[in-house]
Enzyme design. Structure first.
Site, PDB file in Angstrom:
ATOM      1  N   ALA A  65       0.864  -1.175   0.000  1.00 17.57           N
ATOM      2  CA  ALA A  65       0.000   0.000   0.000  1.00 17.57           C
ATOM      3  C   ALA A  65       0.903   1.228   0.000  1.00 17.57           C
ATOM      4  CB  ALA A  65      -0.873  -0.006   1.247  1.00 17.57           C
ATOM      5  N   GLY A 110       0.560  -4.959   0.853  1.00 17.42           N
ATOM      6  CA  GLY A 110      -0.631  -5.049   0.011  1.00 17.42           C
ATOM      7  C   GLY A 110      -0.370  -5.732  -1.318  1.00 17.42           C
ATOM      8  N   GLU A 113      -0.661  -9.294  -0.556  1.00 17.16           N
ATOM      9  CA  GLU A 113      -2.099  -9.542  -0.330  1.00 17.16           C
ATOM     10  C   GLU A 113      -2.868  -9.585  -1.651  1.00 17.16           C
ATOM     11  OE1 GLU A 113      -2.129  -6.259   2.581  1.00 17.16           O
ATOM     12  OE2 GLU A 113      -3.237  -7.626   3.879  1.00 17.16           O
ATOM     13  N   GLU A 133       4.652  -5.215   7.344  1.00 19.69           N
ATOM     14  CA  GLU A 133       3.914  -4.168   8.060  1.00 19.69           C
ATOM     15  C   GLU A 133       4.422  -3.936   9.474  1.00 19.69           C
ATOM     16  OE1 GLU A 133       2.515  -6.443   6.101  1.00 19.69           O
ATOM     17  OE2 GLU A 133       1.009  -5.498   4.841  1.00 19.69           O
TER      18      GLU A 133
HETATM   19  N1  COA Z   1       4.592   3.143  -0.541  1.00 19.44           N
HETATM   20  C1  COA Z   1       4.991   4.291  -1.082  1.00 19.44           C
HETATM   21  N2  COA Z   1       6.140   4.435  -1.784  1.00 19.44           N
HETATM   22  C2  COA Z   1       6.897   3.338  -1.948  1.00 19.44           C
HETATM   23  C3  COA Z   1       6.544   2.091  -1.421  1.00 19.44           C
HETATM   24  C4  COA Z   1       5.315   1.999  -0.685  1.00 19.44           C
HETATM   25  N3  COA Z   1       4.876   0.862  -0.164  1.00 19.44           N
HETATM   26  N4  COA Z   1       7.506   1.195  -1.727  1.00 19.44           N
HETATM   27  C5  COA Z   1       8.415   1.864  -2.447  1.00 19.44           C
HETATM   28  N5  COA Z   1       8.068   3.156  -2.586  1.00 19.44           N
HETATM   29  C6  COA Z   1       8.790   4.232  -3.279  1.00 19.44           C
HETATM   30  C7  COA Z   1       9.990   4.730  -2.486  1.00 19.44           C
HETATM   31  O1  COA Z   1       9.575   5.673  -1.519  1.00 19.44           O
HETATM   32  C8  COA Z   1      10.810   5.329  -3.600  1.00 19.44           C
HETATM   33  O2  COA Z   1      10.258   6.580  -3.952  1.00 19.44           O
HETATM   34  P1  COA Z   1      11.237   7.869  -4.233  1.00 19.44           P
HETATM   35  O3  COA Z   1      12.106   7.420  -5.392  1.00 19.44           O
HETATM   36  O4  COA Z   1      10.284   8.953  -4.595  1.00 19.44           O
HETATM   37  O5  COA Z   1      12.010   8.064  -2.977  1.00 19.44           O
HETATM   38  C9  COA Z   1      10.576   4.385  -4.768  1.00 19.44           C
HETATM   39  O6  COA Z   1       9.355   3.716  -4.477  1.00 19.44           O
HETATM   40  C10 COA Z   1      11.662   3.338  -4.938  1.00 19.44           C
HETATM   41  O7  COA Z   1      11.798   2.623  -3.725  1.00 19.44           O
HETATM   42  P2  COA Z   1      13.200   2.470  -2.938  1.00 19.44           P
HETATM   43  O8  COA Z   1      12.869   2.229  -1.489  1.00 19.44           O
HETATM   44  O9  COA Z   1      14.099   3.600  -3.260  1.00 19.44           O
HETATM   45  O10 COA Z   1      13.763   1.138  -3.617  1.00 19.44           O
HETATM   46  P3  COA Z   1      14.792   0.095  -2.981  1.00 19.44           P
HETATM   47  O11 COA Z   1      15.219  -0.769  -4.093  1.00 19.44           O
HETATM   48  O12 COA Z   1      15.833   0.807  -2.196  1.00 19.44           O
HETATM   49  O13 COA Z   1      13.919  -0.752  -1.929  1.00 19.44           O
HETATM   50  C11 COA Z   1      11.981  -1.963  -1.187  1.00 19.44           C
HETATM   51  C12 COA Z   1      12.869  -1.575  -2.391  1.00 19.44           C
HETATM   52  C13 COA Z   1      10.780  -2.717  -1.751  1.00 19.44           C
HETATM   53  C14 COA Z   1      12.749  -2.897  -0.249  1.00 19.44           C
HETATM   54  C15 COA Z   1      11.539  -0.704  -0.433  1.00 19.44           C
HETATM   55  O14 COA Z   1      11.004   0.222  -1.355  1.00 19.44           O
HETATM   56  C16 COA Z   1      10.504  -0.934   0.637  1.00 19.44           C
HETATM   57  O15 COA Z   1      10.820  -1.448   1.696  1.00 19.44           O
HETATM   58  N6  COA Z   1       9.228  -0.528   0.359  1.00 19.44           N
HETATM   59  C17 COA Z   1       8.174  -0.586   1.321  1.00 19.44           C
HETATM   60  C18 COA Z   1       7.678  -2.000   1.503  1.00 19.44           C
HETATM   61  C19 COA Z   1       6.595  -2.039   2.555  1.00 19.44           C
HETATM   62  O16 COA Z   1       6.808  -1.775   3.717  1.00 19.44           O
HETATM   63  N7  COA Z   1       5.373  -2.410   2.125  1.00 19.44           N
HETATM   64  C20 COA Z   1       4.257  -2.536   3.009  1.00 19.44           C
HETATM   65  C21 COA Z   1       3.479  -1.296   3.039  1.00 19.44           C
HETATM   66  S1  COA Z   1       2.073  -1.456   4.115  1.00 19.44           S
END
Ligand code: COA
Length: 258
Positions: A65, A110, A113, A133
């Site tokens: 999400a 999400g 999910e 989460e």
């Molecule tokens: N919501 C909003 N933005 C998200 C996102 C999410 N769930 N997951 C990734 N993004 C965005 C990042 O903020 C970043 O945006 P920016 O370039 O404007 O800063 C972009 O997507 C790229 O992500 P980034 O974190 O830089 O990539 P990465 O390769 O370093 O890491 C992940 C990849 C998937 C490990 C990391 O993005 C992450 O942990 N995301 C969240 C996962 C999460 O907690 N999901 C559950 C949400 S309830």
């Protein structure tokens, strides 16, 4: 027509692509609303026989999400968000046409999910699954605690939920979370080849298989009774007459979905 997803229909297979690659296809309000509309179309459009859901780019299916939309929400707003997500994902799960997740990278929160709400999953070798989460002070809200437990069992599910760890594709295959792991460039072709086969089968029977399997997890239903009812309903279809007649006449059936 859509801004955060794309759709294309080919050989009666609707390909839905979550299309926010710069945000790793995170599910914001627009994605949810557009996905809801696209799934309504799946129910209503007879030209659609089956569905693939995937993410744009090579890195992520859906990374969760959209976390930026969570800040400032109150207790009841959190509940409303979960209810909306669960409503849309249940609509996918209960669709009378097969919906396959083609998981092309991160399927987190999400995103995991969403993949689990689909009828089955195919992963590319770089896919990663997880419910992170707890790292945010949250729990899954779109059915993740329930479907993960259904799909991989309670012990493995609770470990994943409380550690926030990710599964790689090979482990997801071993756990039964995905049916196949293929190279990324073969992912959509694999999904298509399965659905092209399914699309040759009797559509109403396909829908009833899904409904009967879903009844296993519906506490308001007895699955065996549901199966009796659905089996009986098949006898009232043109396709059952056609399928059995074609077999006895040693020819291919011509199913009409009637
Ligand atoms: N919501 C909003 N933005 C998200 C996102 C999410 N769930 N997951 C990734 N993004 C965005 C990042 O903020 C970043 O945006 P920016 O370039 O404007 O800063 C972009 O997507 C790229 O992500 P980034 O974190 O830089 O990539 P990465 O390769 O370093 O890491 C992940 C990849 C998937 C490990 C990391 O993005 C992450 O942990 N995301 C969240 C996962 C999460 O907690 N999901 C559950 C949400 S309830």
């Amino acid at each position: 027509m859509y801004s955060a997803i794309t759709t294309s229909l080919e050989n009666a297979i609707l390909l839905i692509t979550i299309n926010r690659p710069d945000k790793l296809n995170a599910l914001n309000k627009t994605v949810f609303d557009e996905l809801n509309t696209a799934i309504d179309d799946v129910y209503n459009n007879p030209a659609i026989r089956s569905v693939i859901i995937t993410g744009a780019g090579q890195k992520a299916f859906v990374a969760g999400a959209d976390i930026s939309e969570f800040q400032g929400l109150k207790h009841h707003e959190g509940m409303d968000l979960a209810k909306k997500g669960q409503y849309i994902f249940r609509k996918i799960e209960e669709a009378p046409k097969p919906v396959v997740a083609a998981v092309n990278g991160f399927a987190l929160g999400g995103g995991c999910e969403l993949a689990m709400a689909c009828h089955f999953r195919i992963a590319s070798e770089n896919a990663r699954f997880g419910q992170p989460e707890v790292n945010l002070g949250l729990i899954p809200g779109y059915g993740g605690t329930q479907r993960l437990t259904q799909l991989i069992g309670k012990g493995r599910a609770i470990e994943l939920l409380i550690t926030g760890n990710m599964l790689d594709a090979a482990t997801a295959l071993q756990y039964g979370l995905v049916n196949y792991v293929v190279p990324q460039e073969e992912l959509l072709a694999k999904a298509r080849s399965i659905l092209e086969l399914v699309n040759t089968k009797a559509p109403l029977a396909v829908g009833r298989c899904i409904k009967a399997a879903n009844a296993v997890f519906d506490h308001t239903k007895d699955g065996f009774t549901e199966e009796v009812n659905l089996f009986g309903e098949c006898f009232a279809t043109h396709d059952m007459v056609e399928g059995t007649t074609a077999f006895l006449e040693k020819r291919k059936p011509d199913f009409q979905g009637k």
